[in-house]
Design an enzyme around this catalytic site. Structure first.
Site, PDB file in Angstrom:
ATOM      1  CG  ASP A  14       2.447  -0.735   0.463  1.00  0.00           C
ATOM      2  OD1 ASP A  14       2.660  -1.024  -0.721  1.00  0.00           O
ATOM      3  OD2 ASP A  14       1.608  -1.332   1.160  1.00  0.00           O
ATOM      4  CG  ASN A  73      -0.635  -9.237   9.307  1.00  0.00           C
ATOM      5  OD1 ASN A  73      -1.124  -8.694   8.315  1.00  0.00           O
ATOM      6  ND2 ASN A  73       0.479  -8.817   9.874  1.00  0.00           N
ATOM      7  CG  HIS A 104      -0.936  -6.071   6.148  1.00  0.00           C
ATOM      8  ND1 HIS A 104       0.148  -6.899   6.328  1.00  0.00           N
ATOM      9  CD2 HIS A 104      -1.150  -6.061   4.809  1.00  0.00           C
ATOM     10  CE1 HIS A 104       0.563  -7.345   5.159  1.00  0.00           C
ATOM     11  NE2 HIS A 104      -0.219  -6.848   4.215  1.00  0.00           N
ATOM     12  CD  GLU A 118       2.786  -5.676   9.039  1.00  0.00           C
ATOM     13  OE1 GLU A 118       1.656  -6.209   8.993  1.00  0.00           O
ATOM     14  OE2 GLU A 118       3.779  -6.194   8.524  1.00  0.00           O
TER      15      GLU A 118
END
Length: 255
Positions: free
Chosen positions: A81, A150, A152, A157
């Protein structure tokens, strides 16, 4: 469904973990010296990867000059990313991160270390091109992953489907907070959007290494290990469907 993970690597410290994983990566890179080209490496960023890259660089710099030159000539990697809206040389971007931690110390050609275009005016178009570029190189062979607070992986996400291809994504407040350390602790300075490989590209990798260290990740790791089937609200849980996942943990993460 097969037991997750296929291979659990428990280590007393992140130092021990990085030493063993770096040795595994070195063996993988040694196989690049053969006549047949291997699929690209899939690389990750973040604080979890910094000691790993440092250890890997130390090992590779012990190679002979000829071996290193051959490695540079055959190197091909794709990062997961990159933020959108940063200049190509912004020190807070992942291109600068990879240059500092891997490419510059090893003398890798910049053209062989691929990242999404952080300057793209159209993130969706840039994401599609990045995915096509990876596909044209045969897809990922060995993929490194970290685990977000979280759940990811990459910047996928929650909620996230397993057939999501490389795409532009809006980062959640939790992710921006987690990554604010690279922006002098200022959450508002963290870009709101990014390009990330999707779960589809990640799950197509032949071999996946999920690296989880530190007490801060213990809660989300427990959630992942307690699952018996994937949950779109925890993107990393799609790894349960992959036949060759290595989970690397230190004692703090497993506490």
């Amino acid at each position: 469904m097969a037991r997750f993970p296929c291979r659990l690597q428990r280590h007393s410290s992140d130092t021990d973990l990085c030493a063993v994983l770096a040795a595994h990566l070195e063996r993988h890179l040694c196989s690049w010296q053969g006549p047949d080209p291997l699929k690209p490496l899939g690389l990750a960023t973040g604080r979890t990867m910094e000691p790993l890259y440092r250890t890997l660089v130390e090992r590779l710099l012990s190679w002979s000059a000829d071996e290193l030159e051959a490695l540079r000539a055959r190197w091909c990697s794709f990062n997961l990313d990159e933020y959108l809206g940063l200049s190509a040389d912004d020190p807070r971007g992942y291109r600068a991160y990879m240059t500092h931690h891997l490419a510059a110390p090893l003398g890798l050609p910049a053209s062989a270390v691929h990242l999404p275009d952080s300057t793209a005016a159209d993130g969706a178009v840039a994401a599609r091109r990045y995915g096509e570029q990876l596909s044209g190189c045969g897809g990922i062979g060995l993929q490194l992953l970290g685990l977000g607070s979280n759940g990811h992986v990459g910047f996928n996400e929650p909620p996230c489907p397993p057939d999501q291809h490389c795409h532009e994504v809006e980062l959640t407040p939790a992710t921006r907070q987690q990554n604010a350390v690279l922006f002098d602790g200022c959450v508002e300075a963290v870009p709101q959007r990014a390009i990330t490989l999707g779960l589809w590209e990640i799950l197509e990798a032949a071999e996946i290494h999920l690296v989880v260290t530190g007490a801060a990740k213990a809660g989300i790791l427990k959630r992942l290990l307690d699952l018996r089937e994937p949950d779109p609200a925890l993107p990393a849980s799609w790894l349960l469907t992959h036949p060759n996942v290595w989970l690397w943990c230190d004692a703090a993460a497993l506490a």
